[in-house]
Write an enzyme that holds these catalytic residues in place. Structure first.
Site, PDB file in Angstrom:
ATOM      1  N   GLN A  97       0.809  -1.213   0.000  1.00 41.35           N
ATOM      2  CA  GLN A  97       0.000   0.000   0.000  1.00 41.35           C
ATOM      3  C   GLN A  97       0.848   1.270   0.000  1.00 41.35           C
ATOM      4  O   GLN A  97       0.313   2.372  -0.094  1.00 41.35           O
ATOM      5  CB  GLN A  97      -0.923   0.005   1.224  1.00 41.35           C
ATOM      6  CG  GLN A  97      -1.926  -1.134   1.233  1.00 41.35           C
ATOM      7  CD  GLN A  97      -2.688  -1.245   2.553  1.00 41.35           C
ATOM      8  OE1 GLN A  97      -2.569  -0.390   3.437  1.00 41.35           O
ATOM      9  NE2 GLN A  97      -3.470  -2.308   2.703  1.00 41.35           N
ATOM     10  N   HIS A 159      -0.974   0.263   5.687  1.00 38.49           N
ATOM     11  CA  HIS A 159      -1.452   1.302   6.625  1.00 38.49           C
ATOM     12  C   HIS A 159      -0.485   2.490   6.739  1.00 38.49           C
ATOM     13  O   HIS A 159       0.057   2.781   7.807  1.00 38.49           O
ATOM     14  CB  HIS A 159      -1.735   0.694   7.998  1.00 38.49           C
ATOM     15  CG  HIS A 159      -2.740  -0.398   7.981  1.00 38.49           C
ATOM     16  ND1 HIS A 159      -3.143  -1.053   9.126  1.00 38.49           N
ATOM     17  CD2 HIS A 159      -3.442  -0.976   6.973  1.00 38.49           C
ATOM     18  CE1 HIS A 159      -4.033  -1.974   8.812  1.00 38.49           C
ATOM     19  NE2 HIS A 159      -4.221  -1.952   7.499  1.00 38.49           N
ATOM     20  N   GLU A 252     -14.857   3.857   9.604  1.00 36.28           N
ATOM     21  CA  GLU A 252     -15.401   4.941  10.421  1.00 36.28           C
ATOM     22  C   GLU A 252     -15.312   6.296   9.728  1.00 36.28           C
ATOM     23  O   GLU A 252     -14.341   6.583   9.026  1.00 36.28           O
ATOM     24  CB  GLU A 252     -14.627   5.044  11.743  1.00 36.28           C
ATOM     25  CG  GLU A 252     -14.764   3.837  12.652  1.00 36.28           C
ATOM     26  CD  GLU A 252     -13.992   3.979  13.942  1.00 36.28           C
ATOM     27  OE1 GLU A 252     -14.088   3.071  14.779  1.00 36.28           O
ATOM     28  OE2 GLU A 252     -13.295   5.014  14.129  1.00 36.28           O
ATOM     29  N   TYR A 262      -9.398   7.884  19.548  1.00 39.33           N
ATOM     30  CA  TYR A 262     -10.456   7.294  18.719  1.00 39.33           C
ATOM     31  C   TYR A 262     -10.536   5.776  18.831  1.00 39.33           C
ATOM     32  O   TYR A 262     -11.271   5.149  18.087  1.00 39.33           O
ATOM     33  CB  TYR A 262     -10.328   7.811  17.284  1.00 39.33           C
ATOM     34  CG  TYR A 262     -10.742   9.259  17.270  1.00 39.33           C
ATOM     35  CD1 TYR A 262     -12.055   9.628  17.029  1.00 39.33           C
ATOM     36  CD2 TYR A 262      -9.838  10.256  17.643  1.00 39.33           C
ATOM     37  CE1 TYR A 262     -12.461  10.951  17.113  1.00 39.33           C
ATOM     38  CE2 TYR A 262     -10.230  11.581  17.736  1.00 39.33           C
ATOM     39  CZ  TYR A 262     -11.548  11.925  17.475  1.00 39.33           C
ATOM     40  OH  TYR A 262     -11.945  13.230  17.586  1.00 39.33           O
ATOM     41  N   TYR A 273      -9.756 -10.361  10.023  1.00 41.54           N
ATOM     42  CA  TYR A 273     -10.107 -10.883   8.703  1.00 41.54           C
ATOM     43  C   TYR A 273     -10.409 -12.383   8.738  1.00 41.54           C
ATOM     44  O   TYR A 273     -11.138 -12.892   7.882  1.00 41.54           O
ATOM     45  CB  TYR A 273      -8.988 -10.585   7.704  1.00 41.54           C
ATOM     46  CG  TYR A 273      -8.835  -9.113   7.418  1.00 41.54           C
ATOM     47  CD1 TYR A 273      -9.806  -8.418   6.710  1.00 41.54           C
ATOM     48  CD2 TYR A 273      -7.723  -8.404   7.863  1.00 41.54           C
ATOM     49  CE1 TYR A 273      -9.688  -7.058   6.448  1.00 41.54           C
ATOM     50  CE2 TYR A 273      -7.578  -7.051   7.609  1.00 41.54           C
ATOM     51  CZ  TYR A 273      -8.557  -6.382   6.901  1.00 41.54           C
ATOM     52  OH  TYR A 273      -8.428  -5.042   6.655  1.00 41.54           O
TER      53      TYR A 273
END
Length: 379
Positions: A97, A159, A252, A262, A273
């Site tokens: 990513q 991430h 979210e 949070y 997963y």
């Protein structure tokens, strides 16, 4: 160059229709009109043939810059995707990513010429989310300044965050994912799983919430985030919002406030997963609840709060990109910041990586598989 419009009805793509308008010139539209709950619109295909487009920046001269995750920046000019690319782009950690991520022109670009980038930078220990600013001379970057790198670097391909927004008060906010190690998000001693705030020159604002605390990173604005890949500052209400990926379930939409926690991974509406639980609680004192959450996950990426008068039916609504469920999701939020209604738009459009609004008020969408830039034409 011929231009085309994709038609979406009842979740199906029915083909391509030629459109006569050039991007940014008109709201007249020759293609099919889509009627959603509160806004009719058409879809103008601005560019195709992109590879994993991630960020979109609009320049006053009409050029549109689009980052590709592999480390290139493409140029759309006069309605055409050029073969020529931006030169002197920094080397990136193009792993999973990671890679070249967001690009944003400074709100006062016409006077100062700054362009801000976020990318995964290669270095000792793997790669880390990095913020830089630079200027553009012709089609080449110059006067490059690295402002920040999230610490520690990690040998992980997931991430990274990472969106950049300005608050109009001399600050930038940007996001950093927890790099696949869940509890990073709860540790103030690192930059991972955080929303961060800097002055535009990269220095730390003295009123950041953790300035002066030896065990905390002074750049942190909020924490307990998993992987925020959508960020918007709403100047009208002076509020900051993010969307972040949950695991299996639990994406979210959050109102992001100074110093708040949070919750990830202590509380979540998602599961692992493999179907096993992450936690047995979804709420805890001292941890914020999302304004809206998705189960199952849509894989949120890209966020805009619609402003201006071009889309009166959507004004004040959030538009959220969906990677996994391949659509744009509209969320209505009340004056009390409660989610009151949502709607799926452009179903099966492809993996939506970015949703942005240009200075002239038009909405643009970037998709992967296929790699396209689309313009939403209000009707």
């Amino acid at each position: 160059m011929k231009k085309y419009v994709l038609l979406f009805l009842s979740g199906m793509t029915f083909g391509l229709t030629q459109c006569s308008d050039k991007p940014g010139q008109s709201t007249t539209f020759d293609g099919p009109v889509i009627t959603s709950e509160k806004q009719a619109f058409g879809v103008d295909t601005v560019a195709t043939g992109l590879e994993n487009p991630w960020g979109i920046a609009f320049l006053p001269d009409g050029r549109i810059l689009v980052t590709e995750r592999k480390g290139e920046i493409r140029i759309i000019q006069d309605g055409k995707l050029l073969e020529e690319k931006i030169e002197n782009v920094p080397a990136v950690y193009a792993n999973g990513q990671g890679g070249l991520l967001d690009i944003v022109a400074h709100p006062d670009y016409s006077n100062n010429g700054w362009i801000y980038l976020s990318y995964a930078k290669p270095g000792e220990g793997g790669g880390g989310t990095t913020i830089a600013r630079t200027k553009l001379e012709g089609n080449a970057f110059t006067d490059y300044h690295e402002l920040f790198s999230a610490q520690p670097f990690a040998n992980s391909d997931v991430h990274f965050g990472s969106r950049i927004v300005f608050d109009g008060k001399g600050h930038i906010f940007f996001s950093s994912g927890e790099r696949g190690t869940k509890m990073n998000a709860q540790k103030l001693s690192n930059h991972l799983g955080k929303v961060l705030r800097l002055n535009e020159d990269g220095t730390v604002p003295t009123d950041n919430p953790f300035v002066g605390i030896d065990s905390a990173r002074s750049e942190i604005w909020s924490y307990g985030h998993r992987n925020p890949q959508g960020l918007v500052y709403d100047a009208a209400t002076e509020t900051l919002w993010d969307v972040e990926h949950g695991p299996k379930g639990g994406d979210e939409l959050n109102k992001v406030e100074k110093g708040r926690n949070y919750g990830w991974p202590v509380i979540t509406y998602g599961i692992n997963y493999d179907g096993t639980p992450i936690t047995d609680i979804t709420a805890k004192e001292g941890m914020e609840q999302p304004v809206h959450y998705w189960v199952p996950s849509i894989a949120t990426c890209g966020l805009v709060r619609v402003s201006g008068e071009k889309y009166p039916g959507w004004k004040g609504n959030f538009l959220v990109g969906a990677l996994a469920l391949t659509h744009v999701h509209r969320v209505e939020v009340s004056a009390e910041n409660k989610s009151v209604h949502d709607e799926k738009l452009l179903d099966k459009i492809g993996r939506v990586r970015a949703v942005v609004q240009s200075a002239d008020g038009f909405l643009y969408v970037a998709t992967e598989s296929p790699g396209m830039i689309l313009k939403i034409i209000p009707q």
